[in-house]
Write a protein that holds these residues in place. Structure first.
Motif, short mmCIF file in Angstrom:
data_model
loop_
_atom_site.label_atom_id
_atom_site.label_comp_id
_atom_site.label_asym_id
_atom_site.label_seq_id
_atom_site.Cartn_x
_atom_site.Cartn_y
_atom_site.Cartn_z
N ILE A 7 1.03 -1.06 -0.04
CA ILE A 7 -0.10 0.06 -0.06
C ILE A 7 0.88 1.20 -0.06
O ILE A 7 1.85 1.48 0.65
N LEU A 8 0.48 2.41 -0.66
CA LEU A 8 1.34 3.62 -0.73
C LEU A 8 0.17 4.60 -0.25
O LEU A 8 -1.01 4.68 -0.91
N ILE A 9 0.47 5.58 0.47
CA ILE A 9 -0.40 6.79 0.96
C ILE A 9 0.64 7.81 0.47
O ILE A 9 1.60 8.11 1.24
N THR A 10 -0.05 9.01 -0.39
CA THR A 10 0.63 10.09 -0.57
C THR A 10 0.29 11.05 0.46
O THR A 10 -0.84 11.02 1.13
N GLY A 11 1.22 11.83 0.96
CA GLY A 11 0.81 12.68 2.13
C GLY A 11 0.94 11.88 3.31
O GLY A 11 0.03 12.45 4.30
N VAL A 79 -3.62 2.30 -3.23
CA VAL A 79 -3.00 3.73 -3.07
C VAL A 79 -4.07 4.56 -2.39
O VAL A 79 -5.42 4.36 -2.80
N VAL A 80 -3.63 5.25 -1.42
CA VAL A 80 -4.72 6.18 -0.69
C VAL A 80 -3.90 7.63 -1.06
O VAL A 80 -2.85 7.84 -0.92
N HIS A 81 -4.76 8.50 -1.57
CA HIS A 81 -4.05 9.89 -1.91
C HIS A 81 -4.82 10.83 -0.97
O HIS A 81 -5.81 11.23 -1.02
N ALA A 82 -3.66 11.13 -0.01
CA ALA A 82 -4.03 11.98 0.89
C ALA A 82 -3.15 13.49 0.92
O ALA A 82 -3.64 14.57 1.66
N MET A 107 -3.67 14.36 -11.34
CA MET A 107 -3.40 13.98 -12.73
C MET A 107 -2.15 13.26 -12.88
O MET A 107 -2.16 12.01 -13.59
N ASN A 108 -1.02 13.48 -12.11
CA ASN A 108 0.26 12.78 -12.33
C ASN A 108 -0.22 11.42 -11.71
O ASN A 108 0.32 10.37 -12.13
N LEU A 109 -1.01 11.39 -10.41
CA LEU A 109 -1.25 10.12 -9.81
C LEU A 109 -1.90 9.24 -10.66
O LEU A 109 -1.56 8.01 -10.61
N VAL A 110 -2.98 9.68 -11.33
CA VAL A 110 -3.81 8.96 -12.10
C VAL A 110 -3.01 8.30 -13.25
O VAL A 110 -3.16 7.08 -13.54
N LYS A 117 -0.18 -0.28 -13.18
CA LYS A 117 -1.19 -1.29 -13.04
C LYS A 117 -1.81 -1.39 -11.48
O LYS A 117 -1.82 -2.63 -10.94
N ILE A 118 -2.00 -0.39 -10.98
CA ILE A 118 -2.26 -0.33 -9.30
C ILE A 118 -3.75 -0.76 -9.51
O ILE A 118 -4.63 -0.58 -10.39
N LYS A 119 -4.17 -1.91 -8.49
CA LYS A 119 -5.37 -2.30 -8.49
C LYS A 119 -6.37 -1.36 -8.24
O LYS A 119 -7.51 -1.15 -9.02
N ARG A 120 -6.47 -0.57 -6.82
CA ARG A 120 -7.62 0.29 -6.46
C ARG A 120 -7.00 1.57 -5.89
O ARG A 120 -6.03 1.64 -5.30
#
Length: 333
Positions: A7-11, A79-82, A107-110, A117-120
């Motif tokens: 799992i990756l979490i931004t911020g 991925v969780v985008h925070a 946009m960059n993260l998408v 090929k991130i799942k969710r």
């Protein structure tokens, strides 16, 4: 789903990121949890909190940098985008910087998530994205639209799914009014922007649980809104500093009197569930998709979910109990 995953979490060094890391490591035992953020000092402090847990990896980077995101997302499952520029006055006075992070970063993260090929992917939104009146809210609305619309790529064969969770004032987070009032609790006077002001009340734990639910439930394109109580800001102040007088200072630039999480227009494609609402997108007929609706019930015509017309309110006693439990280190309240 998250068990033994990457799992990756931004911020990830923020209030939400730290709580998500703590609870997710305990409940799901992921193989790897990556904290992606741009502040090395905050990462250093967070590493000490988690006592060098080998499952946690720290990755210095900025969502404005797509190449760095692409590298960080290698072999990641979820991925969780925070990450966001989220202080309302800061965004008003630094609009270019807010747009670079909140819109260009999304946009960059998408793009990077699709390429890797991130799942969710779950992006954190805010009440300010509903009928926005400030730049922060406008950028988060644009970000929400980007994540939702990006599911059309997976419909053409790509496997990455994107959804959003939205909630208001997080009790105890660094950006909320509560730590500010607590820092002034010994003063004779507390500054209040407007005595009519109301806010939704959600704990960090509840915010994390909503993300977990979204990961499990999502098809792609949903905005999840948790049912939570409201409270008047003056009542929050009375609980924290019952003897302090209130000085009305006026609403700050871009600040709302009340928080709104579902607008009148959104209600046309909103469904109600036991503990949350789900706003379905109007594009691609997804709002009529039974796989997304599941057992939801369409909300009534004219429905608006706003903190001042909420049917659920937090009492002063309930808030006092929460503060005593979570802020016992600061002394008696």
């Amino acid at each position: 789903m998250l068990k033994n995953s990457s799992i990756l979490i931004t911020g990830g060094t923020g209030s939400f990121g730290q709580k998500f890391t703590q609870l997710t490591l305990k409940k799901f035992k992921p193989k790897r949890l990556i904290i992606f953020s741009r502040d090395e000092m905050k990462q250093w402090e967070m590493a000490k909190l988690f006592k060098d847990d080998k499952r946690i990896r720290f990755f210095i980077g900025d969502v404005r940098d797509k190449d760095r995101l692409h590298r960080a997302l290698q072999n990641v499952d979820y991925v969780v985008h925070a990450a966001a520029t989220k202080i309302v006055p800061t965004a008003e006075y630094n609009p270019f910087e807010c747009i670079k992070t909140n819109i260009n970063g999304a946009m960059n993260l998408v793009d990077a998530c699709i390429d890797q090929k991130i799942k969710r992917v779950i992006a954190l939104s805010t009440d300010k994205a509903s009928s926005p009146i400030n730049l922060y809210g406008a950028t988060k609305l644009a970000s929400d639209k980007l994540f939702i619309a990006s599911n059309s790529t997976y419909a053409r064969g790509n496997q990455t799914r994107f959804s959003v969770v939205r909630y208001g004032n997080v009790m105890g987070s660094r950006g909320s009014v509560m730590p500010f009032f607590l820092s002034l609790k010994e003063n004779k006077e507390l500054p209040i922007t407007d005595k009519r002001m109301t806010r939704f009340m959600i704990s960090l734990d509840q915010g994390v649980e909503l993300v977990w639910h979204a990961f499990k439930d999502m098809v792609g394109g949903e905005i999840y809104v948790k049912k939570i109580p409201s409270m008047k800001v003056t009542d929050i102040a009375k609980v924290i500093a019952p003897r302090a007088k209130h000085k009305i200072i006026g609403i700050r630039p871009g600040e709302k009197l009340h928080e709104q999480m579902i607008s009148l227009d959104d209600s046309n494609t909103t469904y109600e569930y036991k503990n949350h609402y789900k706003i379905l997108p109007q594009i691609y007929e997804w709002a009529r998709d039974n796989f997304r609706i599941k057992n939801g019930k369409k909300v009534s015509k004219g429905f608006i979910y706003s903190s001042e017309n909420n049917g659920q309110w937090m009492t002063k006693a309930e808030l006092h109990k929460w503060i005593v439990k979570n802020y016992s280190h600061i002394g008696k309240i």
